[in-house]
Design a protein around this motif. Structure first.
Motif, PDB file in Angstrom:
ATOM      1  N   MET A  29      86.782  48.747  57.301  1.00  0.00           N
ATOM      2  CA  MET A  29      86.375  48.270  58.627  1.00  0.00           C
ATOM      3  C   MET A  29      87.598  48.137  59.528  1.00  0.00           C
ATOM      4  SD  MET A  29      84.665  44.626  59.737  1.00  0.00           S
ATOM      5  CE  MET A  29      83.313  44.726  58.580  1.00  0.00           C
ATOM      6  N   LYS A  30      88.667  47.619  58.959  1.00  0.00           N
ATOM      7  CA  LYS A  30      89.913  47.464  59.706  1.00  0.00           C
ATOM      8  C   LYS A  30      90.400  48.814  60.224  1.00  0.00           C
ATOM      9  CE  LYS A  30      94.592  45.600  58.922  1.00  0.00           C
ATOM     10  NZ  LYS A  30      95.481  44.965  57.911  1.00  0.00           N
ATOM     11  N   HIS A  31      90.236  49.849  59.390  1.00  0.00           N
ATOM     12  CA  HIS A  31      90.649  51.204  59.771  1.00  0.00           C
ATOM     13  C   HIS A  31      89.745  51.763  60.866  1.00  0.00           C
ATOM     14  CE1 HIS A  31      90.720  55.645  59.343  1.00  0.00           C
ATOM     15  NE2 HIS A  31      92.014  55.459  59.175  1.00  0.00           N
ATOM     16  N   ASP A  32      88.419  51.634  60.699  1.00  0.00           N
ATOM     17  CA  ASP A  32      87.464  52.233  61.632  1.00  0.00           C
ATOM     18  C   ASP A  32      87.401  51.501  62.965  1.00  0.00           C
ATOM     19  OD1 ASP A  32      86.826  54.181  59.818  1.00  0.00           O
ATOM     20  OD2 ASP A  32      85.061  53.170  59.035  1.00  0.00           O
ATOM     21  N   LEU A  33      87.514  50.162  62.946  1.00  0.00           N
ATOM     22  CA  LEU A  33      87.402  49.385  64.183  1.00  0.00           C
ATOM     23  C   LEU A  33      88.767  49.016  64.756  1.00  0.00           C
ATOM     24  CD1 LEU A  33      84.427  46.928  63.414  1.00  0.00           C
ATOM     25  CD2 LEU A  33      84.384  49.207  64.446  1.00  0.00           C
ATOM     26  N   THR A  38      95.157  39.540  63.466  1.00  0.00           N
ATOM     27  CA  THR A  38      94.433  38.436  64.108  1.00  0.00           C
ATOM     28  C   THR A  38      92.935  38.706  64.145  1.00  0.00           C
ATOM     29  OG1 THR A  38      96.344  37.896  65.489  1.00  0.00           O
ATOM     30  CG2 THR A  38      94.197  37.073  66.216  1.00  0.00           C
ATOM     31  N   THR A  39      92.538  39.907  64.582  1.00  0.00           N
ATOM     32  CA  THR A  39      91.107  40.204  64.686  1.00  0.00           C
ATOM     33  C   THR A  39      90.466  40.358  63.304  1.00  0.00           C
ATOM     34  OG1 THR A  39      91.657  42.561  64.990  1.00  0.00           O
ATOM     35  CG2 THR A  39      91.238  41.243  66.968  1.00  0.00           C
ATOM     36  N   GLU A  40      91.259  40.755  62.311  1.00  0.00           N
ATOM     37  CA  GLU A  40      90.768  40.795  60.930  1.00  0.00           C
ATOM     38  C   GLU A  40      90.375  39.385  60.484  1.00  0.00           C
ATOM     39  OE1 GLU A  40      92.512  42.071  56.508  1.00  0.00           O
ATOM     40  OE2 GLU A  40      93.796  42.096  58.285  1.00  0.00           O
ATOM     41  N   ALA A 157      87.829  55.571  54.122  1.00  0.00           N
ATOM     42  CA  ALA A 157      89.023  55.843  54.918  1.00  0.00           C
ATOM     43  C   ALA A 157      89.781  54.534  55.136  1.00  0.00           C
ATOM     44  CB  ALA A 157      88.636  56.458  56.253  1.00  0.00           C
ATOM     45  N   THR A 158      91.061  54.554  54.791  1.00  0.00           N
ATOM     46  CA  THR A 158      91.922  53.389  55.003  1.00  0.00           C
ATOM     47  C   THR A 158      93.256  53.880  55.548  1.00  0.00           C
ATOM     48  OG1 THR A 158      92.862  53.490  52.765  1.00  0.00           O
ATOM     49  CG2 THR A 158      90.848  52.187  53.047  1.00  0.00           C
ATOM     50  N   ALA A 159      94.151  52.951  55.809  1.00  0.00           N
ATOM     51  CA  ALA A 159      95.467  53.333  56.328  1.00  0.00           C
ATOM     52  C   ALA A 159      96.214  54.222  55.340  1.00  0.00           C
ATOM     53  CB  ALA A 159      96.286  52.078  56.647  1.00  0.00           C
ATOM     54  N   THR A 160      96.000  53.976  54.035  1.00  0.00           N
ATOM     55  CA  THR A 160      96.688  54.785  53.015  1.00  0.00           C
ATOM     56  C   THR A 160      95.851  55.969  52.555  1.00  0.00           C
ATOM     57  OG1 THR A 160      95.829  53.279  51.309  1.00  0.00           O
ATOM     58  CG2 THR A 160      98.024  52.805  52.188  1.00  0.00           C
ATOM     59  N   ASN A 161      94.599  56.047  53.017  1.00  0.00           N
ATOM     60  CA  ASN A 161      93.714  57.152  52.638  1.00  0.00           C
ATOM     61  C   ASN A 161      92.933  57.610  53.866  1.00  0.00           C
ATOM     62  OD1 ASN A 161      92.216  59.004  51.087  1.00  0.00           O
ATOM     63  ND2 ASN A 161      90.605  57.494  50.715  1.00  0.00           N
ATOM     64  N   PRO A 162      93.633  58.201  54.862  1.00  0.00           N
ATOM     65  CA  PRO A 162      92.971  58.566  56.125  1.00  0.00           C
ATOM     66  C   PRO A 162      91.922  59.652  55.979  1.00  0.00           C
ATOM     67  CG  PRO A 162      95.197  59.457  56.041  1.00  0.00           C
ATOM     68  CD  PRO A 162      95.060  58.544  54.861  1.00  0.00           C
ATOM     69  N   ASP A 163      91.922  60.369  54.870  1.00  0.00           N
ATOM     70  CA  ASP A 163      90.944  61.439  54.684  1.00  0.00           C
ATOM     71  C   ASP A 163      89.663  60.959  54.003  1.00  0.00           C
ATOM     72  OD1 ASP A 163      92.694  63.321  55.789  1.00  0.00           O
ATOM     73  OD2 ASP A 163      93.707  63.612  53.861  1.00  0.00           O
ATOM     74  N   TRP A 169      81.949  50.900  54.984  1.00  0.00           N
ATOM     75  CA  TRP A 169      81.745  49.450  55.059  1.00  0.00           C
ATOM     76  C   TRP A 169      80.374  49.105  55.617  1.00  0.00           C
ATOM     77  CZ3 TRP A 169      80.912  47.565  59.992  1.00  0.00           C
ATOM     78  CH2 TRP A 169      81.318  48.393  61.053  1.00  0.00           C
ATOM     79  N   ARG A 170      79.797  50.000  56.434  1.00  0.00           N
ATOM     80  CA  ARG A 170      78.457  49.728  56.975  1.00  0.00           C
ATOM     81  C   ARG A 170      77.415  49.718  55.858  1.00  0.00           C
ATOM     82  NH1 ARG A 170      78.907  50.074  62.584  1.00  0.00           N
ATOM     83  NH2 ARG A 170      80.669  51.348  63.317  1.00  0.00           N
ATOM     84  N   LEU A 171      77.562  50.608  54.900  1.00  0.00           N
ATOM     85  CA  LEU A 171      76.645  50.632  53.760  1.00  0.00           C
ATOM     86  C   LEU A 171      76.810  49.373  52.916  1.00  0.00           C
ATOM     87  CD1 LEU A 171      74.558  52.053  52.002  1.00  0.00           C
ATOM     88  CD2 LEU A 171      76.417  53.340  50.922  1.00  0.00           C
ATOM     89  N   MET A 172      78.058  48.946  52.726  1.00  0.00           N
ATOM     90  CA  MET A 172      78.299  47.715  51.967  1.00  0.00           C
ATOM     91  C   MET A 172      77.595  46.526  52.615  1.00  0.00           C
ATOM     92  SD  MET A 172      82.387  48.190  51.201  1.00  0.00           S
ATOM     93  CE  MET A 172      83.030  49.499  50.136  1.00  0.00           C
ATOM     94  N   LEU A 173      77.688  46.431  53.935  1.00  0.00           N
ATOM     95  CA  LEU A 173      77.044  45.327  54.651  1.00  0.00           C
ATOM     96  C   LEU A 173      75.528  45.462  54.642  1.00  0.00           C
ATOM     97  CD1 LEU A 173      79.300  44.920  57.845  1.00  0.00           C
ATOM     98  CD2 LEU A 173      79.489  43.747  55.666  1.00  0.00           C
ATOM     99  N   ALA A 174      75.028  46.692  54.694  1.00  0.00           N
ATOM    100  CA  ALA A 174      73.584  46.918  54.806  1.00  0.00           C
ATOM    101  C   ALA A 174      72.820  46.437  53.577  1.00  0.00           C
ATOM    102  CB  ALA A 174      73.307  48.403  55.040  1.00  0.00           C
ATOM    103  N   ILE A 175      73.470  46.431  52.408  1.00  0.00           N
ATOM    104  CA  ILE A 175      72.799  45.992  51.179  1.00  0.00           C
ATOM    105  C   ILE A 175      72.268  44.574  51.326  1.00  0.00           C
ATOM    106  CG2 ILE A 175      73.096  45.598  48.696  1.00  0.00           C
ATOM    107  CD1 ILE A 175      73.251  48.513  49.462  1.00  0.00           C
ATOM    108  N   CYS A 176      72.902  43.775  52.182  1.00  0.00           N
ATOM    109  CA  CYS A 176      72.503  42.380  52.373  1.00  0.00           C
ATOM    110  C   CYS A 176      71.085  42.257  52.909  1.00  0.00           C
ATOM    111  CB  CYS A 176      73.470  41.700  53.335  1.00  0.00           C
ATOM    112  SG  CYS A 176      73.186  39.934  53.517  1.00  0.00           S
ATOM    113  N   ALA A 177      70.565  43.312  53.540  1.00  0.00           N
ATOM    114  CA  ALA A 177      69.204  43.249  54.075  1.00  0.00           C
ATOM    115  C   ALA A 177      68.159  43.109  52.971  1.00  0.00           C
ATOM    116  CB  ALA A 177      68.915  44.499  54.915  1.00  0.00           C
ATOM    117  N   ILE A 178      68.470  43.601  51.771  1.00  0.00           N
ATOM    118  CA  ILE A 178      67.481  43.580  50.677  1.00  0.00           C
ATOM    119  C   ILE A 178      67.128  42.155  50.263  1.00  0.00           C
ATOM    120  CG2 ILE A 178      67.031  44.296  48.296  1.00  0.00           C
ATOM    121  CD1 ILE A 178      68.793  46.758  48.838  1.00  0.00           C
TER     122      ILE A 178
END
Length: 459
Positions: A29-33, A38-40, A157-163, A169-178
Motif C-alpha cells: 500500500m505504501k508503494h502504490d499510494l 508520517t502518512t503510513e 510491488a514494493t520499494a525493493t520489488n518494483p516489478d 493489498w486491496r485483496l488482503m483488505l477485501a477478505i474482511c468483508a466475509i
C-alpha cells in the motif's frame, strides 16, 4: 448458547483481522499510494482514533436500541469501511475509510463482551466472555496467514520489488468483508439480550429469550437475577467527574490509567500492525517476512489460550500483571542484545529477533491482555464502573493510536536497537509504576474492595 457465542465473536474476529491485516498490506500500500513515514502511521492511527470514538458512542447506542441491533449496525459499518478502503484511490479516501472501520472496531470491543456476558449462564460467563479476546487474536493470526498466502502467490510491488503485482493489498483488505457478512446474517437470527429487555420493562420478552437458551426452570429462576443485574447497571451510571474530588477515587483512577497506558506502551500493537516491516528491518527477505510473521500470531493465540484456560482465575491479578511486565521488559532487553551481538541484517540477527519478539508476544498475551481488562473492570466500585472503565478504555485507545502513529518513524530512525531499547526503558518504568499503584482485585467482592480503598488500604 455456543452458537450465539460463535456468531457474536465474529465481531472480535473482525476486530482482530482489521487491526492485523495492515501488517502485510501496508508495505505494498505504501508503494502504490506513495505513503511517507508520517502518512503510513496515519493509516494505522486513524483506525485507532475511530475506535476510541466507537467505544464511547456504541455503549450508549447499545443501551438505547439494544445489543443485537447495534451489532447488526456494526456489521454494516465494517462492510462499508472495508469497501471504502479497498477501492480507495488515494489517502483522501483511505483515511476516512479507516476511521469508519475504527468506529466498528471500537464498537465491537464494547458491545460484543457485554452481549455475551448478559446471555451466558453464570458458571460459563468468564469462559464465554473470554472467547471474544481469543477471537481477536485468532483474527489477527488469520490476517497474517492470508497476507502470507497472497504475498506468496502474487508477490506485491514494493520499494525493493518494483516489478511485483500492484494493488495486492486491496485483496488482503477485501477478505474482511466475509466475516462482516457472516456477522450481519448471523445476528439477524440471534436473540436480544434479556438484560436489555428487562431494562426497558419488557419482562415477557426477557423471559422468552431465557427460555431459548436455558431450561424452563432455570430460565424462570434467573429472572430475579437478571432484574438485579439491570438494577446494578443503573447504579453504574451514577458516578462521574464530581467523584474525582474524593482522594481514594483519584488513587484508583490513577492506577487504572497507568495500567491502560502500560498495556499499550509495551509495543504489542506495533508488532501486530508492523510486524512484517519490523522483520524485514531485522534481516528477513520480502518473501520470508510475511511467513515469519505468522509465528507472532501463533504466539498470541497460544498465550491467550493459556491465560484463559489456566491462569486468569488462579493467579492474583496484581501478581500476574507485574510478572507480565517484568517478562516483556526482559524480552525487549534480549531483543536489543541480539541486535547488538549479531551483524545488522544477518540471518542470525533476523532469527534471534524473531524468537525474542515472539516470546514477548507470548508473555504479553499470557499475562497482560485478559488480566488487564479484567482488572480494569474490577478496580471501580459499581457506581463508578461505567465512568471509570470509559475513561480508562479511552486512554488505552489513544495510547494505542500514538504508538501506531510514531512506530514507523521510530523504527526508521533507530532500527531494531533503538526501537526496542525505547520499549525496554518504558516497560521498566511502567513495571515500577504498576508495582507502586496497582492493588490486587482478586478474591474480594466489589463491596470489600470499595471499603478497603475508602479506608486507604490499596494492597
Amino acid at each position: 448458547m455456543d452458537l450465539i457465542a460463535v456468531v457474536a465473536t465474529f465481531g472480535g474476529l473482525l476486530f482482530g483481522y482489521d487491526t492485523g491485516v495492515l501488517n502485510g498490506a501496508l508495505e505494498p500500500m505504501k508503494h502504490d499510494l506513495h505513503l511517507s513515514t508520517t502518512t503510513e502511521g496515519l493509516v494505522v492511527s486513524t483506525l485507532l482514533l475511530g475506535a476510541a470514538a466507537g467505544a464511547l458512542l456504541c455503549g450508549r447506542l447499545a443501551d438505547a436500541i439494544g445489543r443485537r441491533k447495534t451489532m447488526i449496525i456494526l456489521a454494516v459499518i465494517f462492510f462499508i469501511g472495508t469497501v471504502g478502503a479497498v477501492v480507495a484511490p488515494n489517502l483522501a479516501v483511505m483515511l476516512p475509510s479507516r476511521v469508519v472501520l475504527g468506529l466498528a472496531v471500537g464498537g465491537a470491543s464494547v458491545v460484543v463482551p457485554v452481549y455475551l456476558s448478559e446471555l451466558a449462564p453464570t458458571e460459563r460467563r468468564g469462559r464465554l466472555g473470554g472467547r471474544n479476546e481469543l477471537a481477536i487474536v485468532v483474527g489477527q493470526l488469520l490476517a497474517f496467514i492470508v497476507n502470507a498466502i497472497i504475498a506468496a502467490i502474487w508477490p506485491p510491488a514494493t520499494a525493493t520489488n518494483p516489478d511485483g503485482y500492484s494493488n495486492i493489498w486491496r485483496l488482503m483488505l477485501a477478505i474482511c468483508a466475509i466475516p462482516a457478512i457472516c456477522l450481519f446474517v448471523g445476528m439477524l437470527r440471534m436473540p436480544e439480550s434479556p438484560r436489555w429487555y428487562l431494562s426497558k420493562g419488557k419482562t415477557l420478552d426477557a423471559l422468552k429469550v431465557l427460555l431459548q437458551v436455558r431450561t424452563e426452570d432455570r430460565a424462570r429462576a434467573e429472572m430475579a437475577e437478571v432484574a438485579e443485574l439491570a438494577h446494578e447497571e443503573e447504579l453504574q451510571q451514577t458516578g462521574g467527574w464530581a467523584d474525582m474530588a474524593i482522594p481514594w477515587v483519584r488513587r484508583i483512577m490513577l492506577a487504572a490509567v497507568i495500567l491502560a497506558i502500560a498495556q499499550q506502551v509495551t509495543g504489542i500493537n506495533s508488532v501486530m500492525y508492523y510486524g512484517t516491516q519490523m522483520l524485514k528491518t531485522a534481516g528477513f527477505s520480502d518473501s520470508a517476512a510475511p511467513i515469519a510473521n505468522i509465528f507472532m500470531g501463533v504466539a498470541a493465540v497460544v498465550g491467550s489460550a493459556i491465560c484463559l484456560f489456566f491462569l486468569v482465575d488462579r493467579i492474583p491479578r496484581r501478581t500476574l500483571i507485574i510478572s507480565g511486565m517484568i517478562a516483556v521488559t526482559i524480552c525487549h532487553g534480549l531483543t536489543v542484545l541480539s541486535s547488538l551481538i549479531f551483524p545488522t541484517g544477518s540471518v542470525a540477527q533476523a532469527y534471534a529477533v524473531l524468537i525474542f519478539v515472539a516470546l514477548f508476544v507470548l508473555a504479553m498475551q499470557t499475562a497482560l491482555n485478559v488480566p488487564v481488562w479484567v482488572c480494569l473492570s474490577e478496580l471501580f466500585p459499581l457506581r463508578l464502573r461505567g465512568f471509570g472503565m470509559g475513561l480508562s478504555v479511552l486512554v488505552l485507545w489513544l495510547t494505542n493510536a500514538a504508538v501506531g502513529q510514531f512506530f514507523p518513524a521510530l523504527i526508521e530512525a533507530g532500527g531494531i536497537t533503538g526501537t526496542y531499547s525505547t520499549f525496554f526503558v518504558i516497560c521498566a518504568v511502567f513495571a515500577f509504576l504498576i508495582y507502586k499503584t496497582l492493588p490486587n482485585t482478586s478474591g474480594r467482592s466489589l463491596e470489600e474492595l470499595e471499603e478497603s480503598f475508602a479506608a486507604g488500604d490499596f494492597r
